[in-house]
Design a protein around this motif. Structure first.
Motif, PDB file in Angstrom:
ATOM      1  N   TRP B  80       0.861  -1.185   0.000  1.00 57.79           N
ATOM      2  CA  TRP B  80       0.000   0.000   0.000  1.00 57.79           C
ATOM      3  C   TRP B  80       0.895   1.231   0.000  1.00 57.79           C
ATOM      4  O   TRP B  80       1.342   1.671   1.050  1.00 57.79           O
ATOM      5  CB  TRP B  80      -0.921  -0.021   1.216  1.00 57.79           C
ATOM      6  CG  TRP B  80      -1.766   1.207   1.368  1.00 57.79           C
ATOM      7  CD1 TRP B  80      -1.438   2.318   2.090  1.00 57.79           C
ATOM      8  CD2 TRP B  80      -3.053   1.454   0.807  1.00 57.79           C
ATOM      9  NE1 TRP B  80      -2.463   3.241   1.999  1.00 57.79           N
ATOM     10  CE2 TRP B  80      -3.456   2.740   1.225  1.00 57.79           C
ATOM     11  CE3 TRP B  80      -3.910   0.725  -0.025  1.00 57.79           C
ATOM     12  CZ2 TRP B  80      -4.679   3.302   0.856  1.00 57.79           C
ATOM     13  CZ3 TRP B  80      -5.118   1.282  -0.389  1.00 57.79           C
ATOM     14  CH2 TRP B  80      -5.494   2.545   0.042  1.00 57.79           C
ATOM     15  N   GLY B 164      10.309  -0.377  22.194  1.00 58.49           N
ATOM     16  CA  GLY B 164      10.471   1.057  22.243  1.00 58.49           C
ATOM     17  C   GLY B 164       9.140   1.792  22.150  1.00 58.49           C
ATOM     18  O   GLY B 164       8.969   2.863  22.700  1.00 58.49           O
ATOM     19  N   LEU B 165       8.204   1.214  21.439  1.00 56.55           N
ATOM     20  CA  LEU B 165       6.973   1.925  21.115  1.00 56.55           C
ATOM     21  C   LEU B 165       5.742   1.304  21.788  1.00 56.55           C
ATOM     22  O   LEU B 165       4.963   1.998  22.429  1.00 56.55           O
ATOM     23  CB  LEU B 165       6.794   1.930  19.592  1.00 56.55           C
ATOM     24  CG  LEU B 165       5.814   2.919  19.002  1.00 56.55           C
ATOM     25  CD1 LEU B 165       6.189   4.327  19.421  1.00 56.55           C
ATOM     26  CD2 LEU B 165       5.825   2.816  17.493  1.00 56.55           C
ATOM     27  N   ASP B 167       3.108   0.150  20.350  1.00 52.04           N
ATOM     28  CA  ASP B 167       1.931   0.150  19.485  1.00 52.04           C
ATOM     29  C   ASP B 167       1.874  -1.135  18.668  1.00 52.04           C
ATOM     30  O   ASP B 167       2.895  -1.677  18.285  1.00 52.04           O
ATOM     31  CB  ASP B 167       1.983   1.327  18.498  1.00 52.04           C
ATOM     32  CG  ASP B 167       1.756   2.646  19.177  1.00 52.04           C
ATOM     33  OD1 ASP B 167       2.473   2.906  20.156  1.00 52.04           O
ATOM     34  OD2 ASP B 167       0.880   3.395  18.746  1.00 52.04           O
ATOM     35  N   VAL B 247      -3.690   3.559  19.218  1.00 47.11           N
ATOM     36  CA  VAL B 247      -2.728   2.621  19.793  1.00 47.11           C
ATOM     37  C   VAL B 247      -2.148   1.617  18.808  1.00 47.11           C
ATOM     38  O   VAL B 247      -1.359   0.765  19.196  1.00 47.11           O
ATOM     39  CB  VAL B 247      -3.359   1.826  20.972  1.00 47.11           C
ATOM     40  CG1 VAL B 247      -3.698   2.758  22.112  1.00 47.11           C
ATOM     41  CG2 VAL B 247      -4.587   1.057  20.530  1.00 47.11           C
ATOM     42  N   GLY B 249      -0.492   2.282  15.756  1.00 51.39           N
ATOM     43  CA  GLY B 249       0.731   2.679  15.073  1.00 51.39           C
ATOM     44  C   GLY B 249       0.531   3.216  13.673  1.00 51.39           C
ATOM     45  O   GLY B 249       1.392   3.888  13.130  1.00 51.39           O
ATOM     46  N   ASN B 250      -0.623   2.883  13.046  1.00 46.01           N
ATOM     47  CA  ASN B 250      -1.017   3.471  11.757  1.00 46.01           C
ATOM     48  C   ASN B 250       0.037   3.388  10.668  1.00 46.01           C
ATOM     49  O   ASN B 250       0.314   4.365   9.989  1.00 46.01           O
ATOM     50  CB  ASN B 250      -1.411   4.935  11.953  1.00 46.01           C
ATOM     51  CG  ASN B 250      -2.451   5.098  13.018  1.00 46.01           C
ATOM     52  OD1 ASN B 250      -3.417   4.359  13.035  1.00 46.01           O
ATOM     53  ND2 ASN B 250      -2.234   6.015  13.925  1.00 46.01           N
ATOM     54  N   THR B 251       0.652   2.253  10.520  1.00 43.62           N
ATOM     55  CA  THR B 251       1.635   2.089   9.465  1.00 43.62           C
ATOM     56  C   THR B 251       1.140   0.989   8.534  1.00 43.62           C
ATOM     57  O   THR B 251       0.752  -0.073   8.993  1.00 43.62           O
ATOM     58  CB  THR B 251       2.993   1.704  10.063  1.00 43.62           C
ATOM     59  OG1 THR B 251       3.312   2.643  11.086  1.00 43.62           O
ATOM     60  CG2 THR B 251       4.072   1.722   9.012  1.00 43.62           C
ATOM     61  N   ALA B 252       1.159   1.272   7.238  1.00 39.14           N
ATOM     62  CA  ALA B 252       0.580   0.339   6.286  1.00 39.14           C
ATOM     63  C   ALA B 252       1.483  -0.862   6.065  1.00 39.14           C
ATOM     64  O   ALA B 252       2.231  -0.930   5.111  1.00 39.14           O
ATOM     65  CB  ALA B 252       0.315   1.051   4.962  1.00 39.14           C
ATOM     66  N   GLN B 253       1.477  -1.790   7.004  1.00 41.59           N
ATOM     67  CA  GLN B 253       2.237  -3.026   6.817  1.00 41.59           C
ATOM     68  C   GLN B 253       1.578  -4.158   7.592  1.00 41.59           C
ATOM     69  O   GLN B 253       0.768  -3.938   8.485  1.00 41.59           O
ATOM     70  CB  GLN B 253       3.689  -2.828   7.264  1.00 41.59           C
ATOM     71  CG  GLN B 253       3.837  -2.395   8.716  1.00 41.59           C
ATOM     72  CD  GLN B 253       5.248  -1.940   9.030  1.00 41.59           C
ATOM     73  OE1 GLN B 253       6.126  -2.021   8.193  1.00 41.59           O
ATOM     74  NE2 GLN B 253       5.470  -1.468  10.233  1.00 41.59           N
ATOM     75  N   LYS B 256       3.248  -8.603  11.614  1.00 42.24           N
ATOM     76  CA  LYS B 256       3.907  -9.909  11.719  1.00 42.24           C
ATOM     77  C   LYS B 256       4.092 -10.320  13.163  1.00 42.24           C
ATOM     78  O   LYS B 256       4.135 -11.497  13.488  1.00 42.24           O
ATOM     79  CB  LYS B 256       5.270  -9.857  11.023  1.00 42.24           C
ATOM     80  CG  LYS B 256       5.140  -9.876   9.501  1.00 42.24           C
ATOM     81  CD  LYS B 256       6.514  -9.852   8.845  1.00 42.24           C
ATOM     82  CE  LYS B 256       6.379  -9.506   7.380  1.00 42.24           C
ATOM     83  NZ  LYS B 256       7.455  -8.633   6.910  1.00 42.24           N
ATOM     84  N   THR B 260       4.208  -5.083  15.993  1.00 45.33           N
ATOM     85  CA  THR B 260       4.522  -4.386  14.750  1.00 45.33           C
ATOM     86  C   THR B 260       3.532  -3.242  14.561  1.00 45.33           C
ATOM     87  O   THR B 260       2.332  -3.481  14.551  1.00 45.33           O
ATOM     88  CB  THR B 260       4.399  -5.329  13.538  1.00 45.33           C
ATOM     89  OG1 THR B 260       5.187  -6.489  13.782  1.00 45.33           O
ATOM     90  CG2 THR B 260       4.865  -4.647  12.274  1.00 45.33           C
ATOM     91  N   PRO B 261       4.015  -1.989  14.446  1.00 43.07           N
ATOM     92  CA  PRO B 261       3.060  -0.910  14.175  1.00 43.07           C
ATOM     93  C   PRO B 261       2.362  -1.177  12.848  1.00 43.07           C
ATOM     94  O   PRO B 261       3.040  -1.387  11.833  1.00 43.07           O
ATOM     95  CB  PRO B 261       3.935   0.343  14.092  1.00 43.07           C
ATOM     96  CG  PRO B 261       5.330  -0.078  14.285  1.00 43.07           C
ATOM     97  CD  PRO B 261       5.392  -1.528  14.509  1.00 43.07           C
TER      98      PRO B 261
END
Lengths: 285, 315
Positions: B80, B164-165, B167, B247, B249-253, B256, B260-261
């Motif tokens: 995406w 670290g995050l 999310d 919460v 992370g809103n990343t298009a991936q 896994k 994973t964000p």
């Protein structure tokens, strides 16, 4: 009946006279009338609303409707004829990364918007160079110790693709460099408010935001050794800033032109605009 | 007027007045009945009209996408990157499914357990306390849950996992679990209460323990109702946006790992819809995702209806 009629006529005349008198007082300055619709950037919305309020006092016959959604909706609404003015955080009459130019639109500068690189308060780094920022946001630098901090993973917080803040930050702070998504320690946020909360609550986080949003719970870092302040923007040493634009279809005319002139006027620029923490366009050389 | 008033005449008149008053009242009732009938009919039609327009509008805009993106690309590509004309929504679809599944795995045992406690075991004072509390939880705006997730849950997850995050779909699933828990719990509760007392009495008479009665008699008897509750919870989990967006992370991936964000259908729509151009493939693709969500909730609700009908037939 006759008496009644007479009474009505008298009453109507009286009302008319009073109305005219009031209208006369109110519109003593101008007979300008019309309807202006402003659409687009949320960053510029406070400025537009304040200007609309003051402008309507001067020209009561002009109706201004302003709303904010996203930068790109501004020039789009102008293109479709929905809005007369499209507020946009970048010059939409030329190509920017991700968005093609909107042909036939004129960009009218209305304000200067400074941006700042922000980090969580636990980060020991005070200064970052263009190359270091490029490395961090492209995912090549992943640990704070590589840029002079403590041994901790860098958490990158960014705005979603298409955000006006992101377009400007990439152009000015990263010198056109990319922001690359990562499998971990990377997060996208939907608004300036979310960005601030995320950086403030995530240790080792780095992000970027309009300077007006910076407050005590996040730390603004220097860019190439220069502190992010409005003074440094004005004297030319701090480079991460951009003009905010009112996009119009061709040269503005009528009430729209008057409104843009008002926003660009010295009175508004040095008064209300400064109070809203934007920088007057005249301050830039 | 000016007719002579005789005794008899006046009496006749009176009675006729009475009759006509009755007729009038009857007529008024008929009139108000029919007015209300049309009013109710109008309300229903207005609702159907709006719903129809929503489906038509979203569907129409969504279908425009297939002029520029192939069906296989949209459903099976994981790439995406709208800025590079790649519109693969598979990651969002898979993430939506895995997030919903994870949410159900966490929420269902807890909420059905709570329902059993409230319906079968708890003393009356506890029942009268817990039920309103659960109803209150349903009414809390989702943004509040999201904000709590962002400020309380994420720091906690960071501490526990060393990430670290923090999310990701685990954080989103935990927030969603809390949100769907009252829904599932209250409806299961009603289903369990509706199990006839004679079943329990019969089981006890045969010498069952309380656990056996609950596990082997009450829960199976309330099974369809509980499944309806779970599916209703699922529709809420699939469609929830604001809490998830804060919460995940809103990343298009593709998600896994649990941390994973990533992004699901709803969160991706809300993140990007205000930043796209009206007449772009990108906008059409987002509408297609919205249409997909509509279809998913439609299917889920259809399943609930079928289950409900079967339950009525069985009863």
């Amino acid at each position: 009946m006759k008496v009644f009629k007479k009474f009505t006529v008298t009453a109507l005349t009286a009302v008319l006279a009073v109305t005219t008198a009031f209208a006369g007082i109110a519109s003593a300055a101008s007979n300008l009338s019309g309807k202006i619709t402003v659409n687009g950037s949320t960053a510029l919305l406070p400025l537009t609303l304040q200007a609309a309020k003051e402008f309507q006092k001067l020209h009561p016959k002009v109706k201004i409707a302003a709303s904010g959604k996203g930068s790109v909706t501004g020039p789009q609404a102008v293109k479709k004829g929905i809005a007369d003015i499209g507020a946009c955080d970048w010059d939409a009459s030329i190509d920017v990364p991700g968005f093609k130019a909107f042909d036939g639109q004129v960009a009218n500068k209305v304000a200067v918007i400074p941006f700042a690189t922000i980090v969580n308060k636990n980060v020991g780094v005070d200064n970052l160079t263009t190359d270091q920022l490029k490395g961090i946001f492209s995912g090549k630098i992943t640990n704070w110790k590589e840029v002079g901090g403590s041994d901790a993973d860098i958490v990158v917080i960014t705005r979603a693709f298409g955000s006006g803040t992101r377009v400007n930050y990439q152009a000015k702070a990263l010198a056109g460099g990319d922001i690359v998504k990562k499998e971990k320690n990377y997060k996208e946020t939907g608004s300036s408010g979310d960005m601030k909360t995320a950086v403030a609550t995530t240790p080792n986080a780095i992000g970027y935001i309009d300077l007006v949003y910076v407050s005590g719970d996040v730390k603004a870092v220097k860019f190439n050794g220069v502190e992010a302040t409005t003074d440094n923007v004005i004297n030319g040493s701090y480079k991460i800033w951009a003009y905010g634009y009112f996009m119009t279809k061709g040269q503005p005319t009528g009430a729209t032109k008057e409104f843009i002139d008002y926003v660009q006027s010295k009175k508004f620029q040095q008064g209300s605009l400064k109070k809203l923490k934007f920088i007057p366009i005249a301050s830039m050389k | 007027m000016g007719a002579p008033v005789h005794n008899l005449e006046s009496r006749l008149k009176q009675s006729s007045v009475k009759v006509s008053a009755n007729a009038k009242r009857h007529g008024r009732h008929l009139l108000s009945n029919s007015i209300f009938r049309y009013y109710f009919l109008f309300s229903i039609l207005a609702l159907c009209f709006v719903l129809g327009m929503v489906i038509l509008f979203i569907g129409k805009t969504a279908m425009l996408m297939f002029g520029q993106v192939s069906l296989a690309d949209f459903f099976f590509s994981f790439n995406w990157s709208p800025e590079e004309d790649a519109f693969g929504a598979a990651a969002f679809i898979v993430n939506t499914l895995s997030l919903t599944a994870l949410t159900m795995v966490i929420a269902v045992p807890v909420s059905v357990g709570m329902a059993v406690l409230i319906a079968e075991i708890a003393p009356n004072w506890l029942k009268t306390f817990i039920r309103p509390v659960l109803d209150l939880l349903v009414g809390i705006p989702s943004i509040v849950y999201g904000y709590l997730g962002l400020t309380v849950l994420l720091p906690f997850l960071r501490d526990v996992s060393g990430q670290g995050l923090g999310d990701g779909i685990l954080a989103a699933a935990l927030v969603l679990s809390l949100m769907v828990l009252p829904t599932i719990c209250r409806i299961s509760d009603d289903a369990i209460v509706a199990v006839p007392r004679k079943y329990r009495d019969a089981a006890y008479a045969l010498g069952s323990t309380r656990l056996q009665v609950i596990m082997r008699v009450v829960l199976p008897a309330a099974g369809r109702g509980i499944i309806s509750a779970v599916i209703l919870g699922m529709t809420r989990a699939v469609g929830e946006t604001m809490a998830v967006v804060m919460v995940i992370g809103n990343t298009a991936q593709l998600a896994k790992t649990l941390f994973t964000p990533s992004s699901v259908l709803t969160s991706n729509i809300v993140m990007q819809i205000s930043n796209v151009e009206f007449d772009s493939t990108w906008n059409y693709a987002l509408h297609m995702m919205a249409f997909l969500l509509l279809v998913i909730s439609f299917v889920l609700i259809l399943i609930i209806r079928i289950l409900g009908r079967k339950r009525r037939d069985a009863a």
